[in-house]
Design a protein around this motif. Structure first.
Motif, short mmCIF file in Angstrom:
data_model
loop_
_atom_site.label_atom_id
_atom_site.label_comp_id
_atom_site.label_asym_id
_atom_site.label_seq_id
_atom_site.Cartn_x
_atom_site.Cartn_y
_atom_site.Cartn_z
N SER A 169 0.82 -1.20 0.00
CA SER A 169 0.00 0.00 0.00
C SER A 169 0.86 1.26 0.00
O SER A 169 2.06 1.23 0.29
CB SER A 169 -0.92 0.00 1.23
OG SER A 169 -1.71 -1.16 1.27
N LYS A 170 0.24 2.37 -0.30
CA LYS A 170 0.92 3.66 -0.34
C LYS A 170 1.42 4.03 1.04
O LYS A 170 0.72 3.86 2.04
CB LYS A 170 -0.03 4.73 -0.86
CG LYS A 170 0.63 6.07 -1.11
CD LYS A 170 -0.33 7.01 -1.81
CE LYS A 170 0.36 8.30 -2.19
NZ LYS A 170 -0.50 9.20 -2.96
N GLY B 224 4.22 4.68 -4.18
CA GLY B 224 3.90 6.06 -3.84
C GLY B 224 3.98 6.32 -2.35
O GLY B 224 3.93 5.39 -1.53
N ILE B 225 4.12 7.57 -2.00
CA ILE B 225 4.20 7.96 -0.59
C ILE B 225 3.66 9.37 -0.45
O ILE B 225 3.77 10.19 -1.37
CB ILE B 225 5.66 7.85 -0.09
CG1 ILE B 225 5.70 7.78 1.43
CG2 ILE B 225 6.53 8.99 -0.61
CD1 ILE B 225 6.99 7.19 1.97
N GLN B 226 3.03 9.64 0.70
CA GLN B 226 2.50 10.96 0.99
C GLN B 226 3.01 11.43 2.34
O GLN B 226 3.40 10.62 3.19
CB GLN B 226 0.97 10.94 1.02
CG GLN B 226 0.33 11.08 -0.34
CD GLN B 226 -1.16 11.32 -0.24
OE1 GLN B 226 -1.73 11.35 0.84
NE2 GLN B 226 -1.80 11.49 -1.37
N PHE B 227 2.97 12.75 2.52
CA PHE B 227 3.49 13.33 3.75
C PHE B 227 2.40 14.12 4.46
O PHE B 227 1.49 14.67 3.84
CB PHE B 227 4.69 14.24 3.44
CG PHE B 227 5.84 13.49 2.84
CD1 PHE B 227 6.81 12.92 3.64
CD2 PHE B 227 5.93 13.31 1.47
CE1 PHE B 227 7.85 12.19 3.10
CE2 PHE B 227 6.97 12.58 0.92
CZ PHE B 227 7.93 12.03 1.73
N ASP C 145 -4.42 13.59 -6.59
CA ASP C 145 -4.75 13.80 -8.01
C ASP C 145 -3.73 13.13 -8.91
O ASP C 145 -4.08 12.42 -9.86
CB ASP C 145 -4.79 15.29 -8.34
CG ASP C 145 -5.96 16.02 -7.68
OD1 ASP C 145 -6.98 15.37 -7.44
OD2 ASP C 145 -5.83 17.22 -7.40
N LEU C 146 -2.45 13.34 -8.62
CA LEU C 146 -1.39 12.84 -9.50
C LEU C 146 -1.21 11.33 -9.39
O LEU C 146 -0.55 10.72 -10.23
CB LEU C 146 -0.08 13.55 -9.21
CG LEU C 146 -0.08 15.07 -9.48
CD1 LEU C 146 1.29 15.66 -9.18
CD2 LEU C 146 -0.49 15.36 -10.91
N ASP C 147 -1.77 10.73 -8.33
CA ASP C 147 -1.73 9.27 -8.23
C ASP C 147 -2.68 8.60 -9.20
O ASP C 147 -2.58 7.41 -9.46
CB ASP C 147 -2.08 8.83 -6.80
CG ASP C 147 -0.94 9.07 -5.84
OD1 ASP C 147 0.22 9.20 -6.30
OD2 ASP C 147 -1.18 9.14 -4.62
N ASP C 148 -3.62 9.37 -9.74
CA ASP C 148 -4.57 8.86 -10.71
C ASP C 148 -3.92 8.93 -12.10
O ASP C 148 -3.62 10.01 -12.59
CB ASP C 148 -5.84 9.71 -10.69
CG ASP C 148 -6.94 9.14 -11.57
OD1 ASP C 148 -6.62 8.52 -12.60
OD2 ASP C 148 -8.12 9.32 -11.24
#
Length: 798
Positions: free
Chosen positions: A228-229, A263-266, A708-711
């Motif tokens: 998972s992300k 992917g990764i988010q902060f 958005d950019l993960d799509d």
């Protein structure tokens, strides 16, 4: 205060608190906090290391209870779809195929207690009539058997015993032995079973506590076995300076590289302690979220004092250089040969020497100066060999700089050397090696050479096997992120025995001499181009360490603005495989104005919402973007306008580029209440450099950009020099401003390209040249005629 005094005060305070609460009922007593004096003693008694205080008293605004470090299980759950596992189209099995499947991993620091598998399966009409039994196995343990009798998609739920699961797992699907033994292999597509890509495995369990060991990093923030992300939480003081932001930006690119396709988010917090693993950035003895950072510089990992089983990493330094060295040490630890690492929870500041990047040296970008052998593109566990008649395709992903350009007859060359099995049951006419590039079918390479002489030679027993082929690649197919797919499509003769289907002793081979050659390409592109930015962080990633990039932020960036910056950094790390270690970070107009001269040679990345009008107005000078009050407007150039300079105005006029999209873009932006997106323009400090603005109408909107950019669909639609994303990922793009052509090409190349782009001007120029040549030739011929007449004795008047 010595230890004896601390113990005495602690004992007295406990006695006092017990007496004070003796008459309270049990329910109320559980909700009471310990007295503030006792909290201070307990917190101050927790040493970080000798002669240092780890925690001090919490500020009154934090409202944390000191006893929340109670060890309670933390729930974990995840849904692993087949799409996440690398099978977006699902898995298709055909009659005669014994089995198929996929592999997946589970995170290291989680224990799974409950799991189930949800399958969505359909079959062709011919297959459904046979009512095949479909067996599902996990790590060779049977989960259940399903009878497939419906043409329509049906859902099937299977319980998965947790003891069957391991860190690395294989999920296998088998068609019953009796049916596959019919030896009716099908190539028509009329006898198929399809497991759809939205099938999924759900797992539930608990998070485990890991050791406070920096050598395990990037655990616990990122686990290579996690599908998972990823999510990482950063914590800063209320007013972090540029050196602190630069360190976090640098670390974000490392996380992006490690996360890669996942992917990764902060998440960013100012002076707040998250209920999760977190990383604190600050100066020695600085107090953040009620916790005093150590006096000694370095990197520390400790237990979260309030939330079990989470960890905190402290990055403590004062200067840019110290922060850079600490991040490098954390990401890539090095120690002197004689040094014995005793305390794995602490890294001191080590001096590191890092050379600046050169052009196009990103580790993940393949070379355009030489042949790149396909074996170099293999990832861990991959091979250029396939076994048996049933197998998956060989996927070889590779990245290139997005400004790759080939002119006229320039071609990329894919050389494939291959070998098919020497089995007499192989139908050599119908079999072949399918070659595709990024989903586009290129060619089917034959088993045998084709031609009249080759066929005659083969009939007489000669060797007519085709063992290599050059496949010419259309330059337009190569763009940023690519994937070479090679599939040995092995077809069997009708009379092939059943045993051949399950024979795993045969193999098909791509030889190690196979290569892709992009050496005929050049780097040349029209900029700005936002598709380059979202796809490969270009032009900033041209130098992978951002040594030719300046990052501009408002004087007091919000948490959402920093989150957007770090998300963009992670995307750059994933695209290049490099840590961003050398950017210039400036905060606020005063900082920008002090360094204007240094900004002349750099590309500019700006992250700010439109609320910071004064900040952005200065940076928008001479561009197509302007403010009308607090509202963003798109400038309408008209037929002749000298905004941006006289030469720019004349260039727009003579090229016939009157910015026809500007009015529509202005209308769309002005009538959209809330949106986020990207603007790009020529740098306000150097017209030969590019500026990109990551922006939105407010904090709530800019925080959505990473999702958005993960799509993939949104990613593909970003382009031009203005992209607006609104509502539920509605994307609109425009080209509204001036542009340049950038690249390391010759002047002749630029002239030829300009001629190809402007046919009208080429025609006008050609007519002008013909007229000039005609006049010159006419004058020469007249002079020659006069000279001949004079030489022949003819004179005027005779």
């Amino acid at each position: 205060m010595n230890n004896f005094t601390k113990v005495l005060l602690l004992t007295s305070a406990l006695a006092f608190s017990t007496h004070g609460f003796a008459d309270e009922n049990d329910a109320n007593a559980k909700n009471k906090e310990l007295p503030q004096a006792l909290q201070e003693i307990l917190l101050n008694s927790t040493p970080l290391e000798q002669n240092e205080n780890y925690f001090t008293e919490l500020s009154s605004s934090d409202n944390f209870n000191v006893n929340t470090q109670e060890k309670k299980d933390v729930a974990y759950s995840a849904e692993l779809t087949f799409e996440k596992l690398g099978f977006p189209q699902g898995i298709t099995m055909t009659l005669g195929q014994k089995q198929s499947g996929l592999n997946f991993t589970l995170p290291t620091d989680k224990i799974i207690t409950k799991s189930k598998l949800e399958l969505f399966i359909s079959a062709t009409e011919n297959m459904a009539q046979k009512s095949p039994h479909f067996t599902v196995l996990l790590n060779n343990q049977e989960l259940g058997s399903i009878v497939i009798s419906n043409v329509e998609t049906s859902g099937y739920e299977l319980n998965v015993p947790s003891e069957y699961l391991a860190q690395e797992n294989s999920l296998t699907f088998e068609i019953e032995e009796g049916l596959s033994a019919d030896c009716q292999i099908d190539y028509t597509g009329f006898n198929e079973i399809s497991i759809e890509g939205n099938s999924f495995l759900t797992v539930e369990g608990n998070a485990l506590e890991i050791d406070s060991d920096l050598t395990l990093f990037p655990l616990p923030f990122f686990d290579k076995y996690e599908i998972s992300k990823g999510k990482v939480e950063y914590v800063f003081s209320r007013k972090p300076d540029a050196s602190v932001i630069k360190a976090a930006h640098m670390l974000s690119s490392f996380f992006g590289d490690k996360a890669d396709y996942r992917g990764i988010q902060f998440k960013v917090s100012y002076d707040k302690l998250p209920h999760n693993h977190s990383i604190f950035f600050g100066k020695p003895k600085e107090k953040i979220a009620g916790i005093s950072l150590p006096e000694k510089k370095g990197v520390y990992i400790r237990n979260n004092p309030y939330f079990y089983p989470y960890k905190i990493i402290f990055v403590v330094a004062e200067t840019d250089e110290e922060f850079e060295n600490e991040i490098l040490q954390l990401c890539d630890p090095i120690f002197s040969p004689n040094e014995k690492l005793v305390d794995v929870s602490y890294y001191p500041v080590y001096s590191r020497t890092v050379t600046e990047s050169s052009e196009y040296d990103a580790p993940k970008w393949i070379s355009t100066n030489r042949k790149v052998y396909l074996r170099e593109l293999l990832t861990a566990g991959q091979s250029l060999t396939t076994k048996g008649f049933w197998h998956n395709s060989i996927h070889l992903p590779f990245r290139t700089a997005p400004d790759l350009f080939m002119m006229y007859d320039g071609q990329a060359d894919l050389y494939v050397s291959y070998e098919f099995p020497a089995e007499k049951e192989l139908n050599e006419r119908q079999s072949g090696l399918n070659v595709s590039l990024s989903g586009i079918f290129l060619d089917k390479l034959p088993v045998n050479k084709k031609g009249l002489l080759e066929n005659m030679w083969r009939l007489f027993g000669g060797n007519a096997r085709q063992t290599y082929r050059h496949v010419q690649l259309d330059p337009s197919y190569i763009y940023g992120e690519n994937d070479i797919e090679l599939y040995f499509d092995l077809r069997l003769n009708d009379n092939a025995p059943c045993s051949v289907f399950q024979n795993q002793n045969i193999k098909s081979v791509i030889d190690s001499s196979s290569y892709i050659d992009l050496s005929h390409s050049v780097h040349y592109a029209r900029l700005p181009n936002l598709s380059y930015f979202v796809g490969a962080s270009f032009p900033f990633s041209k130098y992978a360490d951002y040594s030719q990039t300046a990052i501009l932020l408002p004087e007091n960036p919000t948490e959402s603005e920093l989150k957007a910056l770090f998300d963009m950094s992670a995307r750059s790390g994933a695209a290049t495989g490099a840590i961003i270690s050398k950017p210039m970070v400036l905060m606020g107009l005063n900082d920008v104005q002090k360094h204007e001269q240094e900004l002349e040679a750099k590309d500019i990345l700006i992250v700010s919402t439109l609320i910071n009008k004064n900040f952005l107005s200065v940076l928008f000078r001479n561009s197509a973007f302007t403010f009308n009050g607090f509202e963003l407007n798109i400038y309408d150039y008209g037929i002749l306008n000298f905004r941006g300079g006289v030469m720019r105005g004349l260039e727009r006029l003579f090229s016939g580029d009157f910015r026809s999209q500007n009015a529509d873009a202005n209308r769309y932006v002005r009538t959209s209440l809330a949106w986020r997106g990207f603007l790009s323009m020529l740098s306000p400090f150097d017209s030969e450099k590019i500026a990109v603005v990551v922006t939105a109408t407010d904090d709530k909107e800019i925080a959505k950009l990473s999702d958005d950019l993960d799509d993939p669909q949104v990613n593909r639609e970003v382009g031009g020099d203005l992209t607006v994303i609104s509502g539920d990922k509605r994307v609109v793009k425009y080209t509204v401003g001036d542009f340049i052509y950038s690249g390391n090409v010759s002047t002749l190349f630029k002239i030829m390209h300009f001629a190809g782009e402007h046919i009208l001007w080429l025609a006008i120029f050609s007519v002008f040249i013909v007229m000039m040549l005609s006049l010159i030739i006419s004058k020469i011929l007249q002079k020659r005629a006069v000279r001949r007449l004079e030489e022949g004795g003819y004179h005027k008047g005779e």
